[in-house]
Write a protein that holds these residues in place. Structure first.
Motif, PDB file in Angstrom:
ATOM      1  N   GLU A 176     -11.568  -4.167 -35.558  1.00  0.00           N
ATOM      2  CA  GLU A 176     -11.707  -5.110 -36.667  1.00  0.00           C
ATOM      3  C   GLU A 176     -10.534  -5.168 -37.633  1.00  0.00           C
ATOM      4  O   GLU A 176     -10.480  -6.069 -38.463  1.00  0.00           O
ATOM      5  CB  GLU A 176     -12.997  -4.806 -37.437  1.00  0.00           C
ATOM      6  CG  GLU A 176     -14.235  -4.974 -36.579  1.00  0.00           C
ATOM      7  CD  GLU A 176     -15.516  -5.029 -37.381  1.00  0.00           C
ATOM      8  OE1 GLU A 176     -15.485  -5.439 -38.556  1.00  0.00           O
ATOM      9  OE2 GLU A 176     -16.561  -4.668 -36.828  1.00  0.00           O
ATOM     10  N   ILE A 224     -15.292 -14.851 -27.774  1.00  0.00           N
ATOM     11  CA  ILE A 224     -15.702 -14.467 -29.129  1.00  0.00           C
ATOM     12  C   ILE A 224     -17.085 -13.830 -29.097  1.00  0.00           C
ATOM     13  O   ILE A 224     -17.327 -12.824 -29.767  1.00  0.00           O
ATOM     14  CB  ILE A 224     -15.663 -15.684 -30.084  1.00  0.00           C
ATOM     15  CG1 ILE A 224     -14.216 -16.145 -30.262  1.00  0.00           C
ATOM     16  CG2 ILE A 224     -16.300 -15.347 -31.425  1.00  0.00           C
ATOM     17  CD1 ILE A 224     -14.086 -17.496 -30.953  1.00  0.00           C
ATOM     18  N   ASN A 250     -15.803 -12.552 -39.579  1.00  0.00           N
ATOM     19  CA  ASN A 250     -14.800 -13.586 -39.285  1.00  0.00           C
ATOM     20  C   ASN A 250     -15.055 -14.236 -37.928  1.00  0.00           C
ATOM     21  O   ASN A 250     -14.878 -15.440 -37.764  1.00  0.00           O
ATOM     22  CB  ASN A 250     -13.385 -13.012 -39.336  1.00  0.00           C
ATOM     23  CG  ASN A 250     -12.923 -12.721 -40.736  1.00  0.00           C
ATOM     24  OD1 ASN A 250     -13.489 -13.218 -41.707  1.00  0.00           O
ATOM     25  ND2 ASN A 250     -11.908 -11.890 -40.864  1.00  0.00           N
ATOM     26  N   ASP A 251     -15.460 -13.423 -36.952  1.00  0.00           N
ATOM     27  CA  ASP A 251     -15.797 -13.971 -35.634  1.00  0.00           C
ATOM     28  C   ASP A 251     -16.973 -14.933 -35.734  1.00  0.00           C
ATOM     29  O   ASP A 251     -16.979 -15.994 -35.105  1.00  0.00           O
ATOM     30  CB  ASP A 251     -16.138 -12.852 -34.645  1.00  0.00           C
ATOM     31  CG  ASP A 251     -14.924 -12.107 -34.141  1.00  0.00           C
ATOM     32  OD1 ASP A 251     -13.790 -12.574 -34.379  1.00  0.00           O
ATOM     33  OD2 ASP A 251     -15.112 -11.054 -33.497  1.00  0.00           O
ATOM     34  N   GLU A 252     -17.983 -14.563 -36.529  1.00  0.00           N
ATOM     35  CA  GLU A 252     -19.153 -15.431 -36.697  1.00  0.00           C
ATOM     36  C   GLU A 252     -18.752 -16.765 -37.340  1.00  0.00           C
ATOM     37  O   GLU A 252     -19.209 -17.820 -36.905  1.00  0.00           O
ATOM     38  CB  GLU A 252     -20.221 -14.720 -37.532  1.00  0.00           C
ATOM     39  CG  GLU A 252     -20.898 -13.590 -36.784  1.00  0.00           C
ATOM     40  CD  GLU A 252     -21.803 -12.734 -37.653  1.00  0.00           C
ATOM     41  OE1 GLU A 252     -21.682 -12.771 -38.898  1.00  0.00           O
ATOM     42  OE2 GLU A 252     -22.617 -12.001 -37.072  1.00  0.00           O
ATOM     43  N   ARG A 283     -16.684 -10.337 -27.740  1.00  0.00           N
ATOM     44  CA  ARG A 283     -16.025  -9.514 -28.757  1.00  0.00           C
ATOM     45  C   ARG A 283     -17.002  -9.161 -29.880  1.00  0.00           C
ATOM     46  O   ARG A 283     -17.036  -8.025 -30.362  1.00  0.00           O
ATOM     47  CB  ARG A 283     -14.834 -10.309 -29.288  1.00  0.00           C
ATOM     48  CG  ARG A 283     -13.967  -9.600 -30.269  1.00  0.00           C
ATOM     49  CD  ARG A 283     -12.709 -10.389 -30.513  1.00  0.00           C
ATOM     50  NE  ARG A 283     -12.930 -11.543 -31.358  1.00  0.00           N
ATOM     51  CZ  ARG A 283     -12.061 -12.534 -31.513  1.00  0.00           C
ATOM     52  NH1 ARG A 283     -10.922 -12.523 -30.851  1.00  0.00           N
ATOM     53  NH2 ARG A 283     -12.320 -13.539 -32.320  1.00  0.00           N
ATOM     54  N   MET A 284     -17.838 -10.107 -30.285  1.00  0.00           N
ATOM     55  CA  MET A 284     -18.834  -9.846 -31.323  1.00  0.00           C
ATOM     56  C   MET A 284     -19.836  -8.798 -30.854  1.00  0.00           C
ATOM     57  O   MET A 284     -20.235  -7.917 -31.631  1.00  0.00           O
ATOM     58  CB  MET A 284     -19.562 -11.146 -31.692  1.00  0.00           C
ATOM     59  CG  MET A 284     -18.715 -12.104 -32.489  1.00  0.00           C
ATOM     60  SD  MET A 284     -19.489 -13.747 -32.704  1.00  0.00           S
ATOM     61  CE  MET A 284     -21.059 -13.341 -33.441  1.00  0.00           C
ATOM     62  N   LYS A 308     -18.286  -5.373 -31.160  1.00  0.00           N
ATOM     63  CA  LYS A 308     -18.225  -4.955 -32.564  1.00  0.00           C
ATOM     64  C   LYS A 308     -19.603  -4.544 -33.078  1.00  0.00           C
ATOM     65  O   LYS A 308     -19.729  -3.591 -33.852  1.00  0.00           O
ATOM     66  CB  LYS A 308     -17.631  -6.069 -33.423  1.00  0.00           C
ATOM     67  CG  LYS A 308     -16.156  -6.288 -33.139  1.00  0.00           C
ATOM     68  CD  LYS A 308     -15.590  -7.477 -33.904  1.00  0.00           C
ATOM     69  CE  LYS A 308     -14.139  -7.700 -33.538  1.00  0.00           C
ATOM     70  NZ  LYS A 308     -13.561  -8.856 -34.231  1.00  0.00           N
ATOM     71  N   LEU A 330     -16.936 -18.831 -34.769  1.00  0.00           N
ATOM     72  CA  LEU A 330     -17.844 -19.338 -33.743  1.00  0.00           C
ATOM     73  C   LEU A 330     -18.721 -20.480 -34.248  1.00  0.00           C
ATOM     74  O   LEU A 330     -18.934 -21.468 -33.546  1.00  0.00           O
ATOM     75  CB  LEU A 330     -18.716 -18.192 -33.221  1.00  0.00           C
ATOM     76  CG  LEU A 330     -19.567 -18.471 -32.006  1.00  0.00           C
ATOM     77  CD1 LEU A 330     -18.699 -18.792 -30.800  1.00  0.00           C
ATOM     78  CD2 LEU A 330     -20.446 -17.271 -31.700  1.00  0.00           C
ATOM     79  N   THR A 336      -8.967  -7.665 -34.009  1.00  0.00           N
ATOM     80  CA  THR A 336      -9.046  -9.126 -33.976  1.00  0.00           C
ATOM     81  C   THR A 336      -9.764  -9.676 -35.200  1.00  0.00           C
ATOM     82  O   THR A 336     -10.210 -10.818 -35.194  1.00  0.00           O
ATOM     83  CB  THR A 336      -9.790  -9.577 -32.703  1.00  0.00           C
ATOM     84  OG1 THR A 336     -11.083  -8.958 -32.689  1.00  0.00           O
ATOM     85  CG2 THR A 336      -9.021  -9.228 -31.463  1.00  0.00           C
TER      86      THR A 336
END
Length: 149
Positions: free
Chosen positions: A101, A130, A112-114, A133-134, A137, A117, A107
Motif C-alpha cells: 500500500e 484491481i 484508493n483502489d476502491e 489487488r484489493m 490487501k 474501481l 500500489t
C-alpha cells in the motif's frame, strides 16, 4: 470476483526478513540465515498461504517457523505461540501491508483502489487486476489485525 473466499496471500520469510533486517550487522544477518536453515532442516515452511474468509486464524505450522526464527527450539507440540513469535508475525504483516500500500513500494491504499474501481470507468482487464489487488490487501489487513490483537 470481489471478496473471493478462495483467495489467498503468500508470505515468504526470506525476502520479508531481508527487508526487515536491512542491517549492516553481519552477525545479525548470519544469525537470521542460520535460523532459516534450522527451520528448513526441521521441515517447517518458509512460506505460508494466508486464506481469505470470515474466520482468520494463525497458521499453526508457520508459527512454528516463526518460533525458530526468534531463537526458540523447533517443537512438535502445538502450544500457544510465544510473544516473540507473535511480535515477528506482526512485523511481517506490517511489512506486507507496507509493501502493498505504500507509495514507495506498493500500489496505493485499499481505499484508493476502491475509489479507482467505483468512481472511474476502467477497462475489464484493469478492473480484474484491481479486484485481485484489493483482495490481497484485504487479506493482509485482516492478518495484521489478528497479529495486533
Amino acid at each position: 470476483e470481489a471478496d473471493n473466499p478462495n483467495d489467498s496471500l503468500m508470505l515468504h520469510c526470506v525476502p520479508l526478513g531481508a527487508k526487515m533486517l536491512r542491517s549492516s550487522d553481519k552477525k545479525e544477518l548470519e544469525e537470521w540465515h542460520s535460523r532459516l536453515a534450522l527451520a528448513k532442516e526441521s521441515e517447517l515452511p518458509l512460506h505460508v498461504f494466508l486464506q481469505a474468509g470470515t474466520s482468520v486464524d494463525l497458521p499453526e505450522k508457520f508459527m512454528g517457523t516463526l518460533e525458530v526464527l526468534v531463537g526458540n527450539p523447533p517443537s512438535s507440540s502445538s502450544s500457544s505461540p510465544s510473544f516473540a513469535a507473535l511480535t515477528l508475525f506482526c512485523k511481517i504483516m506490517q511489512q506486507c501491508v507496507y509493501q502493498q500500500e505504500s507509495d514507495e513500494e506498493g500500489t496505493g491504499t485499499l481505499e484508493n483502489d476502491e475509489k479507482l474501481l467505483f468512481e472511474q470507468e476502467v477497462e475489464v482487464h484493469k478492473k480484474h487486476c484491481i479486484i485481485y489487488r484489493m483482495g490481497q490487501k484485504k487479506i493482509a489487513r485482516a492478518y495484521l489485525r489478528l497479529a495486533q490483537e
